[in-house]
Design an enzyme around this catalytic site. Sequence first.
Site, PDB file in Angstrom:
ATOM      1  N   GLU A  35       0.875  -1.171   0.000  1.00  7.61           N
ATOM      2  CA  GLU A  35       0.000   0.000   0.000  1.00  7.61           C
ATOM      3  C   GLU A  35       0.914   1.223   0.000  1.00  7.61           C
ATOM      4  OE1 GLU A  35      -2.699   0.210   3.316  1.00  7.61           O
ATOM      5  OE2 GLU A  35      -3.440   2.167   2.668  1.00  7.61           O
ATOM      6  N   ARG A 260       4.948 -12.678   9.809  1.00  8.67           N
ATOM      7  CA  ARG A 260       5.566 -11.355   9.664  1.00  8.67           C
ATOM      8  C   ARG A 260       6.933 -11.366  10.286  1.00  8.67           C
ATOM      9  NH1 ARG A 260       1.743  -7.415   8.751  1.00  8.67           N
ATOM     10  NH2 ARG A 260       2.991  -5.574   9.130  1.00  8.67           N
ATOM     11  N   LYS A 270       4.231   0.988   9.611  1.00  9.90           N
ATOM     12  CA  LYS A 270       4.368   2.228   8.860  1.00  9.90           C
ATOM     13  C   LYS A 270       3.766   3.398   9.630  1.00  9.90           C
ATOM     14  CE  LYS A 270       3.002   0.199   5.007  1.00  9.90           C
ATOM     15  NZ  LYS A 270       2.489  -0.029   3.666  1.00  9.90           N
TER      16      LYS A 270
HETATM   17  P1  ATP Z   1       2.589  -2.029   8.050  1.00 12.24           P
HETATM   18  O1  ATP Z   1       1.848  -2.711   9.136  1.00 12.24           O
HETATM   19  O2  ATP Z   1       4.020  -1.800   8.327  1.00 12.24           O
HETATM   20  O3  ATP Z   1       1.892  -0.800   7.568  1.00 12.24           O
HETATM   21  P2  ATP Z   1       1.420  -3.474   5.925  1.00 12.24           P
HETATM   22  O4  ATP Z   1       1.229  -4.929   6.014  1.00 12.24           O
HETATM   23  O5  ATP Z   1       0.242  -2.612   6.116  1.00 12.24           O
HETATM   24  O6  ATP Z   1       2.609  -3.066   6.866  1.00 12.24           O
HETATM   25  P3  ATP Z   1       1.612  -3.327   3.087  1.00 12.24           P
HETATM   26  O7  ATP Z   1       2.090  -2.208   2.282  1.00 12.24           O
HETATM   27  O8  ATP Z   1       0.175  -3.636   3.061  1.00 12.24           O
HETATM   28  O9  ATP Z   1       2.097  -3.063   4.574  1.00 12.24           O
HETATM   29  O10 ATP Z   1       2.471  -4.625   2.816  1.00 12.24           O
HETATM   30  C1  ATP Z   1       2.863  -5.124   1.565  1.00 12.24           C
HETATM   31  C2  ATP Z   1       3.236  -6.551   1.743  1.00 12.24           C
HETATM   32  O11 ATP Z   1       4.311  -6.686   2.669  1.00 12.24           O
HETATM   33  C3  ATP Z   1       2.082  -7.348   2.300  1.00 12.24           C
HETATM   34  O12 ATP Z   1       1.980  -8.569   1.590  1.00 12.24           O
HETATM   35  C4  ATP Z   1       2.457  -7.568   3.739  1.00 12.24           C
HETATM   36  O13 ATP Z   1       1.898  -8.745   4.231  1.00 12.24           O
HETATM   37  C5  ATP Z   1       3.976  -7.607   3.679  1.00 12.24           C
HETATM   38  N1  ATP Z   1       4.559  -7.207   4.951  1.00 12.24           N
HETATM   39  C6  ATP Z   1       4.339  -6.068   5.643  1.00 12.24           C
HETATM   40  N2  ATP Z   1       5.005  -6.072   6.807  1.00 12.24           N
HETATM   41  C7  ATP Z   1       5.685  -7.238   6.856  1.00 12.24           C
HETATM   42  C8  ATP Z   1       6.565  -7.843   7.818  1.00 12.24           C
HETATM   43  N3  ATP Z   1       6.875  -7.245   8.960  1.00 12.24           N
HETATM   44  N4  ATP Z   1       7.078  -9.062   7.523  1.00 12.24           N
HETATM   45  C9  ATP Z   1       6.770  -9.669   6.373  1.00 12.24           C
HETATM   46  N5  ATP Z   1       5.960  -9.161   5.442  1.00 12.24           N
HETATM   47  C10 ATP Z   1       5.409  -7.963   5.667  1.00 12.24           C
HETATM   48 MG    MG Z   2      -1.457  -2.478   5.019  1.00 11.48          MG
END
Ligand code: ATP
Ligand code: MG
Length: 565
Positions: A35, A260, A270
């Site tokens: 995102e 994760r 984020k």
């Molecule tokens: P955050 O909680 O940091 O905002 P998010 O999951 O909302 O992270 P996205 O931009 O939606 O961030 O993530 C893109 C991809 O990266 C998704 O498939 C998500 O599952 C993966 N991802 C995000 N954080 C992690 C993590 N700590 N370890 C492994 N994969 C991750």
């Molecule tokens: Mg997200």
Amino acid sequence: MTPPSGPSNFIRDIIIDDLKTGKFAGRVQTRFPPEPNGYLHIGHAKSIWLNFGLAAEFGGKTNLRFDDTNPEKEETEYVDSIMDTVRWLGYDWEDRLFYASDYFPQLYEWALQLIRAGKAYVCDLSAEEVRKTRGTLTEPGIESPYRNRSVEENLDLFERMKAGEFPDGARTLRARIDMASANLNLRDPVMYRILHAEHHRTGSQWCIYPMYDFAHGQSDSVERVTHSICTLEFEDHRPLYDWYIEALGIYHPQQIEFDRLNLTYTLLSKRKLLSLVQNGHVRGWDDPRMPTLSGIRRRGYTPEALRSFCGAIGVSKTNGIIELGLLEHHVREDLNRRAARVMAVLRPLRVVIDNYPEGQVEEMEAVNNPEDASAGTRRVPFSRVLYIEQEDFREDPPKQYFRLSPGREVRLRYAYFITCTHAVKNDRGEVVEIHCTYDPETRGGNAPDGRKVKSTIHWVSAAHAVDAEVRLYENLFSKENPNETKEGEDFTANLNPHSLEVLAGAKAEPSLAGAAAGSRYQFERLGYFCVDPDSAAGRLVFNRTVALRDTWAKIQSRDQKGAGH
Ligand code: ATP
Ligand code: MG
């Protein structure tokens, strides 16, 4: 197909199995779906590594898809930095760059299809009322009074939602599933909301936006993703994605959830990283203390180190926490192989070698990288006045301190043995300069008479040194779990006040003059350092990427513990 070569894990096993059974006709198609609401962090590196790495291993393809369904928090700045970062990590989506917003027209058509099938309805409850009637884990939800609207009325209202007739939040489109489902995600989830907001790509074309859950699975379906890899918190959403796909009768990707990445002393959210930036706790998204990939990169970590770290931590079905030290270990291993060795003094102490001829300069031959013979050697100027590290001299040496002190002989790296004769102090009693003699017979670092010295220290020639600012970093948080706080405090209470130390007066050997931003070095005995983009002509700035293991620090802390401090 290239023979399998990556480290084994359960997702890889599923792919191997699917290739055997021909489940997706031999195709492997993955995607990385960020995102664009912030910069990528080290957790994303794991997801990128998995999605791109697995597809590449099995001759498949990986798409980069921006999940841009939330117009309020998304910015083009983030899109650009994400693309830059994925490339830096060493991956290429070629011509397969997509946006969930590309699918807004298709998603809208699919919403109409579900309405016509009696599987979606326009609901007039407020967000608050929807939440309240959702029920709990132990109690079923309450059906919306709008649940049994006719198809005609639903089509009419939904089209008017799209036409902009209603204010934000006035109505939603909800899936008509089961308010008593044990899975809360299936209790008539919202599919569309009204939001009169500018979108970074579609502008003001839309005032209704699909919820993430209504967009994500179908986007994968449009792209004919085979293995839709995501983190464990989406496991409970899978039945909903499956429901949409089946209700629409479209191509069905297989979702697989993994753990994760969590790291000690590190926050990987984020939202929280954004607040560190906005509240000035760090200098920006790419502050070298940040766990963002742009911060890590600026600090001097290499993409190779990140990839080998991702391979080492493995992939599992349960969330855990990885030691930050393991990441640093992979960084050291990689830099040890590739970083050129140089000499630099962080906290200079002037040394005068009284018996060395004034005005004489010798060029000492120094090895660029003992791990890589092809890196060759260079010449380092040596002269009568040098700088050494302040901590390499003690007037009153403690036991087990073998570096310079009055009367003690040590080796200068690539140069001579020197013996300290005396120290010069200022009015405050601080040592400002030391005097030594050198033994001309020991050029190159060995005494013909076979006498030994117990330590070798680094140095730079004062007349030839280049000035540098050096930024030393410690963990950004002082607690292993930064989220663990006392009542009334938030995670910022755990920020480490010593996370940044700036040394303005460092001295480096002249070969570093003009080093390009991003160049990485091992400063002998000190650690790995990387030239910061803040450097300008005549003004070098270095970030300490990671320290070498310091045996003296270990001895000191052990002694202190032993003494009961
Ligand atoms: P955050 O909680 O940091 O905002 P998010 O999951 O909302 O992270 P996205 O931009 O939606 O961030 O993530 C893109 C991809 O990266 C998704 O498939 C998500 O599952 C993966 N991802 C995000 N954080 C992690 C993590 N700590 N370890 C492994 N994969 C991750
Ligand atoms: Mg997200």
